[in-house]
Scaffold this motif. Structure first.
Motif, PDB file in Angstrom:
ATOM      1  N   ILE A 114    -106.376-106.688  12.682  1.00 18.34           N
ATOM      2  CA  ILE A 114    -107.823-106.960  12.664  1.00 18.34           C
ATOM      3  C   ILE A 114    -108.606-105.653  12.639  1.00 18.34           C
ATOM      4  N   THR A 115    -108.170-104.691  13.433  1.00 17.07           N
ATOM      5  CA  THR A 115    -108.838-103.387  13.444  1.00 17.07           C
ATOM      6  C   THR A 115    -108.753-102.727  12.078  1.00 17.07           C
ATOM      7  N   GLN A 116    -107.584-102.791  11.448  1.00 17.88           N
ATOM      8  CA  GLN A 116    -107.421-102.197  10.126  1.00 17.88           C
ATOM      9  C   GLN A 116    -108.292-102.896   9.083  1.00 17.88           C
ATOM     10  N   LYS A 146     -99.529-110.870  19.406  1.00 18.27           N
ATOM     11  CA  LYS A 146    -100.949-110.623  19.649  1.00 18.27           C
ATOM     12  C   LYS A 146    -101.300-109.163  19.373  1.00 18.27           C
ATOM     13  N   GLN A 147    -100.428-108.263  19.757  1.00 20.86           N
ATOM     14  CA  GLN A 147    -100.693-106.837  19.542  1.00 20.86           C
ATOM     15  C   GLN A 147    -100.741-106.499  18.056  1.00 20.86           C
ATOM     16  N   GLU A 148     -99.803-107.054  17.293  1.00 18.04           N
ATOM     17  CA  GLU A 148     -99.800-106.810  15.857  1.00 18.04           C
ATOM     18  C   GLU A 148    -101.058-107.375  15.205  1.00 18.04           C
ATOM     19  N   GLY A 188     -90.367-107.336   9.428  1.00 15.30           N
ATOM     20  CA  GLY A 188     -90.171-106.121  10.195  1.00 15.30           C
ATOM     21  C   GLY A 188     -90.939-104.953   9.598  1.00 15.30           C
ATOM     22  N   THR A 189     -91.164-104.977   8.276  1.00 18.37           N
ATOM     23  CA  THR A 189     -91.923-103.897   7.667  1.00 18.37           C
ATOM     24  C   THR A 189     -93.398-104.130   7.955  1.00 18.37           C
ATOM     25  N   LYS A 190     -94.070-103.081   8.348  1.00 22.64           N
ATOM     26  CA  LYS A 190     -95.487-103.177   8.681  1.00 22.64           C
ATOM     27  C   LYS A 190     -96.313-103.087   7.413  1.00 22.64           C
ATOM     28  N   LEU A 191     -97.080-104.114   7.152  1.00 27.37           N
ATOM     29  CA  LEU A 191     -97.969-104.117   6.003  1.00 27.37           C
ATOM     30  C   LEU A 191     -99.337-103.632   6.435  1.00 27.37           C
ATOM     31  N   THR A 192    -100.010-102.923   5.578  1.00 25.47           N
ATOM     32  CA  THR A 192    -101.351-102.452   5.892  1.00 25.47           C
ATOM     33  C   THR A 192    -102.352-103.565   5.638  1.00 25.47           C
ATOM     34  N   ALA A 193    -103.561-103.347   6.125  1.00 26.08           N
ATOM     35  CA  ALA A 193    -104.614-104.343   5.953  1.00 26.08           C
ATOM     36  C   ALA A 193    -104.935-104.546   4.480  1.00 26.08           C
ATOM     37  N   LYS A 194    -104.906-103.467   3.731  1.00 23.83           N
ATOM     38  CA  LYS A 194    -105.204-103.561   2.302  1.00 23.83           C
ATOM     39  C   LYS A 194    -104.169-104.437   1.590  1.00 23.83           C
ATOM     40  N   GLU A 195    -102.897-104.279   1.962  1.00 24.51           N
ATOM     41  CA  GLU A 195    -101.838-105.096   1.364  1.00 24.51           C
ATOM     42  C   GLU A 195    -102.007-106.561   1.750  1.00 24.51           C
ATOM     43  N   PHE A 196    -102.383-106.821   3.017  1.00 26.59           N
ATOM     44  CA  PHE A 196    -102.625-108.195   3.440  1.00 26.59           C
ATOM     45  C   PHE A 196    -103.767-108.817   2.659  1.00 26.59           C
ATOM     46  N   LEU A 197    -104.823-108.065   2.469  1.00 27.66           N
ATOM     47  CA  LEU A 197    -105.983-108.600   1.755  1.00 27.66           C
ATOM     48  C   LEU A 197    -105.700-108.848   0.285  1.00 27.66           C
ATOM     49  N   GLU A 198    -104.742-108.125  -0.292  1.00 25.11           N
ATOM     50  CA  GLU A 198    -104.413-108.295  -1.703  1.00 25.11           C
ATOM     51  C   GLU A 198    -103.368-109.378  -1.940  1.00 25.11           C
ATOM     52  N   MET A 199    -102.685-109.820  -0.881  1.00 27.03           N
ATOM     53  CA  MET A 199    -101.643-110.843  -1.027  1.00 27.03           C
ATOM     54  C   MET A 199    -102.270-112.220  -1.225  1.00 27.03           C
ATOM     55  N   ARG A 245    -111.098-104.456   9.638  1.00 28.37           N
ATOM     56  CA  ARG A 245    -112.491-104.058   9.873  1.00 28.37           C
ATOM     57  C   ARG A 245    -112.770-102.674   9.297  1.00 28.37           C
ATOM     58  N   GLU A 246    -111.824-101.764   9.449  1.00 27.96           N
ATOM     59  CA  GLU A 246    -112.008-100.418   8.894  1.00 27.96           C
ATOM     60  C   GLU A 246    -112.077-100.458   7.373  1.00 27.96           C
ATOM     61  N   GLU A 247    -111.241-101.283   6.757  1.00 29.97           N
ATOM     62  CA  GLU A 247    -111.277-101.421   5.295  1.00 29.97           C
ATOM     63  C   GLU A 247    -112.595-102.025   4.842  1.00 29.97           C
ATOM     64  N   ALA A 248    -113.100-102.993   5.594  1.00 29.87           N
ATOM     65  CA  ALA A 248    -114.347-103.653   5.213  1.00 29.87           C
ATOM     66  C   ALA A 248    -115.536-102.718   5.379  1.00 29.87           C
ATOM     67  N   ARG A 249    -115.512-101.851   6.391  1.00 26.96           N
ATOM     68  CA  ARG A 249    -116.606-100.895   6.602  1.00 26.96           C
ATOM     69  C   ARG A 249    -116.763 -99.943   5.420  1.00 26.96           C
ATOM     70  N   LYS A 250    -115.659 -99.666   4.747  1.00 30.09           N
ATOM     71  CA  LYS A 250    -115.727 -98.746   3.601  1.00 30.09           C
ATOM     72  C   LYS A 250    -116.587 -99.311   2.476  1.00 30.09           C
ATOM     73  N   SER A 251    -116.516-100.617   2.274  1.00 26.94           N
ATOM     74  CA  SER A 251    -117.258-101.203   1.168  1.00 26.94           C
ATOM     75  C   SER A 251    -118.542-101.910   1.607  1.00 26.94           C
ATOM     76  N   TRP A 252    -118.636-102.254   2.918  1.00 25.78           N
ATOM     77  CA  TRP A 252    -119.814-102.987   3.384  1.00 25.78           C
ATOM     78  C   TRP A 252    -120.155-102.490   4.778  1.00 25.78           C
ATOM     79  N   ALA A 253    -121.278-101.829   4.915  1.00 27.81           N
ATOM     80  CA  ALA A 253    -121.632-101.161   6.173  1.00 27.81           C
ATOM     81  C   ALA A 253    -121.900-102.150   7.303  1.00 27.81           C
ATOM     82  N   GLN A 254    -122.396-103.344   6.993  1.00 29.12           N
ATOM     83  CA  GLN A 254    -122.738-104.314   8.037  1.00 29.12           C
ATOM     84  C   GLN A 254    -121.622-105.321   8.285  1.00 29.12           C
ATOM     85  N   SER A 255    -120.419-104.950   7.969  1.00 21.70           N
ATOM     86  CA  SER A 255    -119.306-105.883   8.146  1.00 21.70           C
ATOM     87  C   SER A 255    -119.029-106.186   9.614  1.00 21.70           C
TER      88      SER A 255
END
Length: 136
Positions: free
Chosen positions: A60-62, A53-55, A28-39, A64-74
């Motif tokens: 996926i959008t989050q 599907k909505q979640e 029920g708690t919403k995890l951020t993309a960064k937390e998912f990537l670190e798990m 992608r935003e995290e990946a754009r920060k470190s890699w421009a062509q993500s």
């Protein structure tokens, strides 16, 4: 002895219920993309399986935003991966549909064969009955 087994059953039900409620709380708690990537992957799979599907689209959008920060062509990378997985999924569905097609063809052949057998057997019985009636 009977009370002992009822007590064990009740304690198992309570512990199972507590486990389910803890799992619901964690999902029920919403995890951020960064937390998912670190798990670790083992702990991510149960969370992903319970997502709607909505979640998943939001995650996926989050990501992608995290990946754009470190890699421009993500975006190119994500587009390519998404396209390749879509192609793979389409090919898997095509093989399933081919198998299903052959199941339907076999079913139609068996049904047609049974129908023809019944019709020929019925005609043979009608001829035999007509011969019996003529002999009387």
């Amino acid at each position: 002895m009977r009370f002992f087994s009822i007590g064990i059953a009740l304690s198992l039900l309570l512990s199972f219920g507590n486990g389910l409620s803890a799992q619901e709380k964690s999902s029920g708690t919403k995890l951020t993309a960064k937390e998912f990537l670190e798990m670790k992957l083992d702990s991510v799979f149960p969370l992903i399986q319970n997502m709607s599907k909505q979640e998943a689209d939001v995650l996926i959008t989050q990501i992608r935003e995290e990946a754009r920060k470190s890699w421009a062509q993500s975006d190119n990378y994500f587009f390519l991966v998404e396209h390749l997985t879509t192609i793979k999924a389409i090919e898997e569905e095509q093989t399933r549909l081919k198998g299903l097609f052959w199941v339907y063809v076999l079913g139609l052949a068996l049904f047609s064969g049974f129908t023809l057998y019944v019709l020929f057997r019925q005609r043979k019985l009608i001829r035999e009955l007509n011969e019996i009636i003529k002999d009387r």
